[in-house]
Design a protein around this motif. Structure first.
Motif, mmCIF file in Angstrom:
data_model
loop_
_atom_site.group_PDB
_atom_site.id
_atom_site.type_symbol
_atom_site.label_atom_id
_atom_site.label_comp_id
_atom_site.label_asym_id
_atom_site.label_seq_id
_atom_site.Cartn_x
_atom_site.Cartn_y
_atom_site.Cartn_z
ATOM 1 N N SER A 56 -59.932 -83.834 18.293
ATOM 2 C CA SER A 56 -60.391 -84.518 17.157
ATOM 3 C C SER A 56 -61.092 -83.101 16.657
ATOM 4 N N LYS B 110 -62.738 -77.952 9.044
ATOM 5 C CA LYS B 110 -61.754 -78.480 8.344
ATOM 6 C C LYS B 110 -61.023 -77.620 7.345
ATOM 7 N N THR C 122 -52.324 -83.657 11.002
ATOM 8 C CA THR C 122 -53.561 -84.538 11.406
ATOM 9 C C THR C 122 -53.306 -86.023 11.269
ATOM 10 N N GLU C 123 -53.973 -86.722 11.760
ATOM 11 C CA GLU C 123 -53.804 -88.224 11.411
ATOM 12 C C GLU C 123 -55.112 -88.793 11.670
ATOM 13 N N LYS C 124 -55.517 -89.908 10.782
ATOM 14 C CA LYS C 124 -56.846 -90.389 10.760
ATOM 15 C C LYS C 124 -56.589 -91.939 11.366
ATOM 16 N N THR C 125 -57.379 -92.177 12.488
ATOM 17 C CA THR C 125 -57.524 -93.158 13.138
ATOM 18 C C THR C 125 -58.774 -93.996 13.088
ATOM 19 N N ARG D 176 -62.247 -93.666 12.055
ATOM 20 C CA ARG D 176 -63.167 -92.782 11.541
ATOM 21 C C ARG D 176 -62.693 -91.337 12.171
ATOM 22 N N ARG E 149 -60.423 -88.190 12.951
ATOM 23 C CA ARG E 149 -59.284 -87.399 12.466
ATOM 24 C C ARG E 149 -58.885 -86.565 13.806
#
Length: 119
Positions: A34, A50, A64-67, A69, A71
């Motif tokens: 994360s 970031k 990156t992948e947001k699941t 809250r 990332r």
């Protein structure tokens, strides 16, 4: 500040020019992570990490992948093959130059040896 889209080779070398970004790639080589965990690992703010991740993403080195809250980051499709080929071309050029320099040094040493015996 005006930003231009860098060529892929330029983007990869720019991404790799920073020790933190190289460290992030090393960390992601062990598995996905994360952004929060990366920030803690590198003792940085979320904003700071970031920015590094964004540069790595632009170079295709990180995805990156947001699941919910969270990332998560993982290594991207960029395999650095073009960059390695570019470096190899220059390595070969330098090797040829050093070989030629070695030949010149050997010739000079042989010339000195002949001059010493004739004195």
């Amino acid at each position: 500040m005006v930003q231009y889209k860098l060529a892929p080779l330029d983007a990869a070398f720019a991404a790799l020019s920073d020790a933190t970004r190289r460290g992030v790639l090393e960390q992601l080589g062990h598995g996905e992570c994360s952004i929060t965990a990366l920030a803690v690992r590198f003792n940085m703010t979320l904003t700071g990490i970031k920015k590094h991740i964004s540069i790595l993403e632009q170079a295709g080195l990180v995805v990156t992948e947001k699941t919910g809250r969270v990332r998560t980051c993982r290594l991207g499709p960029g395999r650095l093959e073009d960059e390695a080929a570019w470096i190899e071309r220059y390595r070969q050029r330098w090797a040829l130059r050093f070989d030629a320099l070695d030949d010149i040094i050997d010739e000079l040493k042989q010339g000195e040896g002949q001059n010493v015996g004739s004195e």
